[in-house]
Design an enzyme around this catalytic site. Structure first.
Site, PDB file in Angstrom:
ATOM      1  N   HIS A   1     109.359  -3.578  -9.602  1.00  0.00           N
ATOM      2  CA  HIS A   1     110.060  -3.194 -10.839  1.00  0.00           C
ATOM      3  C   HIS A   1     111.343  -2.434 -10.498  1.00  0.00           C
ATOM      4  CE1 HIS A   1     105.790  -3.094 -12.676  1.00  0.00           C
ATOM      5  NE2 HIS A   1     106.400  -4.072 -13.310  1.00  0.00           N
TER       6      HIS A   1
ATOM      7  N   LYS B   1      95.091  -6.780 -21.605  1.00  0.00           N
ATOM      8  CA  LYS B   1      94.111  -5.976 -20.873  1.00  0.00           C
ATOM      9  C   LYS B   1      94.279  -4.494 -21.156  1.00  0.00           C
ATOM     10  CE  LYS B   1      97.478  -6.635 -17.396  1.00  0.00           C
ATOM     11  NZ  LYS B   1      98.251  -7.633 -16.892  1.00  0.00           N
TER      12      LYS B   1
ATOM     13  N   ARG C   1     109.215 -13.520 -10.060  1.00  0.00           N
ATOM     14  CA  ARG C   1     108.721 -13.522  -8.682  1.00  0.00           C
ATOM     15  C   ARG C   1     108.643 -14.964  -8.221  1.00  0.00           C
ATOM     16  NH1 ARG C   1     104.408  -9.255 -10.736  1.00  0.00           N
ATOM     17  NH2 ARG C   1     104.752 -10.639 -12.493  1.00  0.00           N
TER      18      ARG C   1
ATOM     19  N   SER D   1     101.629  -5.176 -10.317  1.00  0.00           N
ATOM     20  CA  SER D   1     100.858  -3.959 -10.565  1.00  0.00           C
ATOM     21  C   SER D   1      99.372  -4.240 -10.364  1.00  0.00           C
ATOM     22  CB  SER D   1     101.089  -3.452 -11.986  1.00  0.00           C
ATOM     23  OG  SER D   1     102.444  -3.179 -12.195  1.00  0.00           O
TER      24      SER D   1
HETATM   25  P1  ADP Z   1     104.179  -7.522 -18.360  1.00  0.00           P
HETATM   26  O1  ADP Z   1     102.971  -6.708 -18.670  1.00  0.00           O
HETATM   27  O2  ADP Z   1     105.091  -7.764 -19.527  1.00  0.00           O
HETATM   28  O3  ADP Z   1     103.949  -8.744 -17.505  1.00  0.00           O
HETATM   29  P2  ADP Z   1     104.990  -6.016 -16.053  1.00  0.00           P
HETATM   30  O4  ADP Z   1     105.049  -4.551 -16.145  1.00  0.00           O
HETATM   31  O5  ADP Z   1     103.897  -6.624 -15.248  1.00  0.00           O
HETATM   32  O6  ADP Z   1     105.055  -6.555 -17.513  1.00  0.00           O
HETATM   33  O7  ADP Z   1     106.384  -6.569 -15.533  1.00  0.00           O
HETATM   34  C1  ADP Z   1     107.561  -6.407 -16.253  1.00  0.00           C
HETATM   35  C2  ADP Z   1     108.569  -7.386 -15.752  1.00  0.00           C
HETATM   36  O8  ADP Z   1     108.830  -7.119 -14.379  1.00  0.00           O
HETATM   37  C3  ADP Z   1     108.156  -8.852 -15.803  1.00  0.00           C
HETATM   38  O9  ADP Z   1     109.303  -9.627 -16.073  1.00  0.00           O
HETATM   39  C4  ADP Z   1     107.656  -9.128 -14.424  1.00  0.00           C
HETATM   40  O10 ADP Z   1     107.793 -10.503 -14.093  1.00  0.00           O
HETATM   41  C5  ADP Z   1     108.624  -8.286 -13.607  1.00  0.00           C
HETATM   42  N1  ADP Z   1     108.090  -7.928 -12.312  1.00  0.00           N
HETATM   43  C6  ADP Z   1     106.948  -7.278 -12.012  1.00  0.00           C
HETATM   44  N2  ADP Z   1     106.785  -7.157 -10.676  1.00  0.00           N
HETATM   45  C7  ADP Z   1     107.878  -7.754 -10.116  1.00  0.00           C
HETATM   46  C8  ADP Z   1     108.292  -7.994  -8.763  1.00  0.00           C
HETATM   47  N3  ADP Z   1     107.563  -7.651  -7.726  1.00  0.00           N
HETATM   48  N4  ADP Z   1     109.458  -8.635  -8.601  1.00  0.00           N
HETATM   49  C9  ADP Z   1     110.194  -9.033  -9.653  1.00  0.00           C
HETATM   50  N5  ADP Z   1     109.859  -8.863 -10.931  1.00  0.00           N
HETATM   51  C10 ADP Z   1     108.710  -8.228 -11.166  1.00  0.00           C
END
Ligand code: ADP
Length: 160
Positions: A17, A41, A90, A128
Site C-alpha cells: 500500500h 470479511k 498486483r 494484507s
Molecule cells: P480492498 O479491501 O478494497 O481490496 P485493500 O486494502 O486490500 O483493499 O487494498 C487497497 C488497494 O491497494 C487495492 O487496489 C489493492 O489492489 C491495492 N494493493 C494492496 N496490496 C498491494 C500491493 N502489494 N501492491 C499493489 N497494490 C496493492
C-alpha cells in the site's frame, strides 16, 4: 488543486500500500487514504486501529490525508468533490476484480476515473491477508510491513 482518493480496507496497511501511496503523491497535489470496512470479511483490526497504523506508517509522507468512509465509494467521492480513484494492481489476478469495481463506479458516477498503479516488483504478491497468515504462523514479516504494524500484529495475535 488535483486530489485523488486511494480507498481500501488496509487491514493492516502493508509496504505494498505504501509503495502505491508514494507513487500517487508524485502524481497528485493531495491523496486521501480512505479506509473502509472490508466488504466480505470481518477485519482483524478495528477502524480506529487501522487508521492509527496508517497514520503512524505514513508519518513521513506529505500531501496525504487519512479518512474513513462507509457505504458507496462514489458517494464519498461526490461528497469530497474528487473524481479520481487510485487502485493498486498486483499480479494479473487483481485485474478482473479491479476492472469490475472500476466499471461499476463509472456506471454509478460517470465522472469517476480509476487510475491503476503498479507497485515495485518486491510487492507484486503482497496482501494484507497473506501478511496476517504468515504472522499467525510466526513467519518473518519484517520487509513486508512497517515496524509499528508488525508490533500491532504480534500483540493482536497474542504472539508476544
Ligand atoms: P480492498 O479491501 O478494497 O481490496 P485493500 O486494502 O486490500 O483493499 O487494498 C487497497 C488497494 O491497494 C487495492 O487496489 C489493492 O489492489 C491495492 N494493493 C494492496 N496490496 C498491494 C500491493 N502489494 N501492491 C499493489 N497494490 C496493492
Amino acid at each position: 488543486m488535483r486530489k485523488a482518493i486511494y480507498p481500501g480496507s488496509f487491514d493492516p496497511i502493508t509496504n505494498g500500500h505504501i509503495d502505491i501511496i508514494k507513487r500517487a503523491v508524485k502524481l497528485f497535489d493531495a491523496v486521501i487514504i480512505a479506509i473502509a470496512q472490508p466488504r466480505h470479511k470481518k477485519p482483524l483490526f478495528s477502524l480506529e486501529e487501522r487508521i492509527y497504523l496508517a497514520r503512524e506508517s505514513l508519518k513521513n509522507i506529505s500531501n496525504i490525508e487519512i479518512m474513513s468512509f462507509d457505504g458507496l465509494l462514489v458517494e464519498f467521492c461526490r461528497k469530497l468533490n474528487i473524481d479520481i480513484v487510485i487502485r493498486g494492481i498486483r499480479a494479473v489476478s487483481d485485474l478482473d476484480y479491479e476492472f469490475q469495481i472500476a466499471w461499476m463506479n463509472r456506471k454509478l458516477y460517470s465522472n469517476i476515473e480509476t487510475i491503476f498503479l503498479m507497485p515495485s516488483e518486491e510487492y507484486f504478491f503482497l496482501s494484507s491477508s497473506l501478511v496476517k497468515e504468515v504472522a499467525m504462523l510466526k513467519g518473518n514479516i519484517d520487509n513486508l510491513v512497517p515496524k509499528v504494524v508488525k508490533e500491532a500484529l504480534i500483540k493482536k495475535l497474542n504472539l508476544g
